[in-house]
Motif scaffolding. Structure first.
Motif, mmCIF file in Angstrom:
data_model
loop_
_atom_site.group_PDB
_atom_site.id
_atom_site.type_symbol
_atom_site.label_atom_id
_atom_site.label_comp_id
_atom_site.label_asym_id
_atom_site.label_seq_id
_atom_site.Cartn_x
_atom_site.Cartn_y
_atom_site.Cartn_z
ATOM 1 N N GLY A 99 0.779 -1.033 0.342
ATOM 2 C CA GLY A 99 -0.385 0.518 -0.262
ATOM 3 C C GLY A 99 1.142 0.651 -0.360
ATOM 4 N N LEU A 100 2.123 0.851 -0.207
ATOM 5 C CA LEU A 100 2.755 2.600 1.138
ATOM 6 C C LEU A 100 3.407 2.533 -0.299
ATOM 7 N N ALA A 101 3.977 2.014 -0.921
ATOM 8 C CA ALA A 101 4.030 1.891 -2.250
ATOM 9 C C ALA A 101 3.411 2.284 -3.726
ATOM 10 N N LEU A 102 2.298 2.056 -3.305
ATOM 11 C CA LEU A 102 1.193 2.415 -4.420
ATOM 12 C C LEU A 102 0.831 3.550 -4.379
ATOM 13 N N PHE A 103 0.645 4.251 -3.384
ATOM 14 C CA PHE A 103 -0.090 4.955 -2.927
ATOM 15 C C PHE A 103 1.021 6.722 -2.484
ATOM 16 N N CYS A 104 2.472 6.164 -2.283
ATOM 17 C CA CYS A 104 3.302 7.449 -2.469
ATOM 18 C C CYS A 104 3.012 8.033 -4.209
ATOM 19 N N VAL A 105 2.932 6.806 -5.171
ATOM 20 C CA VAL A 105 2.730 7.359 -6.614
ATOM 21 C C VAL A 105 1.392 8.189 -6.855
ATOM 22 N N THR A 106 0.486 7.188 -6.297
ATOM 23 C CA THR A 106 -0.434 8.052 -6.828
ATOM 24 C C THR A 106 -0.642 9.135 -5.973
ATOM 25 N N GLY A 107 -0.890 9.119 -4.518
ATOM 26 C CA GLY A 107 -1.106 10.557 -3.813
ATOM 27 C C GLY A 107 -0.326 11.708 -4.713
ATOM 28 N N THR A 108 0.696 11.256 -4.897
ATOM 29 C CA THR A 108 2.147 12.814 -5.658
ATOM 30 C C THR A 108 1.370 12.737 -7.024
ATOM 31 N N VAL A 109 0.593 11.599 -8.233
ATOM 32 C CA VAL A 109 0.054 12.525 -9.525
ATOM 33 C C VAL A 109 -1.073 13.415 -9.097
ATOM 34 N N PRO A 118 5.974 20.704 -7.068
ATOM 35 C CA PRO A 118 6.364 19.127 -7.035
ATOM 36 C C PRO A 118 6.877 19.061 -6.270
ATOM 37 N N VAL A 119 7.223 20.533 -5.309
ATOM 38 C CA VAL A 119 7.309 19.545 -2.998
ATOM 39 C C VAL A 119 6.464 19.884 -2.465
ATOM 40 N N ALA A 120 5.339 20.648 -3.032
ATOM 41 C CA ALA A 120 4.187 20.556 -2.589
ATOM 42 C C ALA A 120 2.952 18.734 -2.098
ATOM 43 N N ALA A 121 3.368 18.434 -3.803
ATOM 44 C CA ALA A 121 3.222 17.579 -4.073
ATOM 45 C C ALA A 121 3.642 16.083 -3.322
ATOM 46 N N VAL A 122 4.969 16.182 -3.703
ATOM 47 C CA VAL A 122 5.870 15.200 -3.209
ATOM 48 C C VAL A 122 5.518 14.969 -1.081
ATOM 49 N N LEU A 123 4.962 15.770 -1.184
ATOM 50 C CA LEU A 123 4.764 15.789 0.500
ATOM 51 C C LEU A 123 3.229 15.526 0.913
ATOM 52 N N LEU A 124 2.251 15.517 -0.026
ATOM 53 C CA LEU A 124 1.402 15.441 -0.274
ATOM 54 C C LEU A 124 1.476 13.377 -0.214
ATOM 55 N N GLY A 125 2.571 13.382 -0.665
ATOM 56 C CA GLY A 125 2.634 11.965 -1.657
ATOM 57 C C GLY A 125 2.324 11.148 -0.783
ATOM 58 N N LEU A 159 11.401 8.826 -1.443
ATOM 59 C CA LEU A 159 11.719 8.555 -2.716
ATOM 60 C C LEU A 159 11.029 8.165 -3.770
ATOM 61 N N GLY A 160 9.674 7.115 -3.481
ATOM 62 C CA GLY A 160 8.874 7.289 -4.591
ATOM 63 C C GLY A 160 7.878 7.973 -5.135
ATOM 64 N N ALA A 161 7.891 8.944 -4.114
ATOM 65 C CA ALA A 161 7.466 10.574 -4.480
ATOM 66 C C ALA A 161 7.841 11.752 -4.490
ATOM 67 N N ALA A 162 8.806 11.297 -4.808
ATOM 68 C CA ALA A 162 10.057 12.617 -5.302
ATOM 69 C C ALA A 162 10.590 11.959 -6.471
ATOM 70 N N LEU A 163 11.060 10.328 -6.958
ATOM 71 C CA LEU A 163 10.809 9.989 -8.682
ATOM 72 C C LEU A 163 9.510 10.128 -9.704
ATOM 73 N N THR A 164 8.528 10.404 -8.768
ATOM 74 C CA THR A 164 7.350 10.482 -9.555
ATOM 75 C C THR A 164 6.814 11.965 -10.201
ATOM 76 N N ALA A 165 7.824 12.556 -8.954
ATOM 77 C CA ALA A 165 7.499 14.217 -9.201
ATOM 78 C C ALA A 165 8.871 14.601 -10.361
ATOM 79 N N VAL A 166 9.904 14.015 -10.227
ATOM 80 C CA VAL A 166 10.489 14.257 -11.184
ATOM 81 C C VAL A 166 10.286 13.912 -12.402
ATOM 82 N N LEU A 167 9.904 12.212 -12.772
ATOM 83 C CA LEU A 167 9.330 11.597 -13.726
ATOM 84 C C LEU A 167 8.141 12.778 -14.344
ATOM 85 N N TRP A 168 7.425 12.636 -13.913
ATOM 86 C CA TRP A 168 6.029 13.576 -14.380
ATOM 87 C C TRP A 168 7.263 15.079 -14.589
#
Length: 218
Positions: A99-109, A118-125, A159-168
């Motif tokens: 759950g942690l792995a999937l939600f850090c991605v979907t929450g950030t997106v 991006p910074v706020a999105a990572v925190l929310l992710g 880490l996952g949220a930050a990677l997602t934001a960078v990819l986005w």
């Protein structure tokens, strides 16, 4: 009819994994199936509800009832197949890691789609990823895994949220990349559990540790 998207599918899987952790905790505490469904729902939906409230939108769990389906399925799986699930090593923590792995991605997106920087999105992710587990543990009167100093619970989510934001932000966020980030987060979380990785305490080990009044200091 609701449109099925990749984001929705990932969200539902994340909800199921967290709901399984909540229902397993209820079973271990000897609680009834209603409590299992309640704890599973808290774990699976808590992070998403917090995220949506911060974004100022109607929580997905209340706008789309399909979000409650994974929690019901998790409660039934634990009710009928608990002995089979418990054969796996540390199942509660492994489902929690999923759950942690999937939600850090979907929450950030979702935060990025709402126009957050991006910074706020990572925190929310990260908040989305840890919110459900934190709610589950507090309601169950259990020390939250987030505050376990012998664990790195939030670090993989960061880490996952930050990677997602960078990819986005670089325009290369695709379904495969999202799944890849989630896999990295899950792998890091499981490895940390296996090897007992942890991060430094709030105060350096060479410093005198202050006594918390709640710990019964003189």
């Amino acid at each position: 009819m609701a449109v099925v998207t990749v984001g929705l599918v990932l969200d539902l899987f994340g909800t199921f994994f967290f709901a399984m952790s909540g229902s397993l905790l209820a079973a271990r505490r000897g609680l009834d199936i209603v409590a299992s469904l309640f704890l599973g729902s808290m774990a699976g939906l808590g992070g998403g509800v917090i995220r949506d409230l911060v974004l100022g939108v109607v929580p997905s769990a209340f706008d789309r009832p399909v979000y409650f389906v994974p929690a019901v399925v998790a409660a039934l799986v634990v009710f009928f197949l608990l002995s089979s699930v418990e054969r796996f090593e540390r199942p509660l923590l492994v489902f929690d890691a999923g759950g942690l792995a999937l939600f850090c991605v979907t929450g950030t997106v979702k935060a990025l789609e709402a126009g957050m920087n991006p910074v706020a999105a990572v925190l929310l992710g990260v908040t989305t990823a840890v919110g459900g587990g934190l709610t589950r543990d507090v309601v169950a009167n259990r020390v939250p895994q987030l505050f376990n100093r012998k664990d790195i619970y939030a670090v993989p989510a960061m880490l996952g949220a930050a990677l997602t934001a960078v990819l986005w932000e670089t325009g290369v966020y695709v379904t495969g990349a999202a799944i890849g980030v989630a896999a990295v987060v899950f792998g890091l979380r499981v490895l940390s559990l296996h090897f007992g990785w942890h991060i430094p305490s709030a105060a350096g080990s060479w410093q005198r540790r202050p006594v918390d009044e709640g710990e019964g200091g003189a």
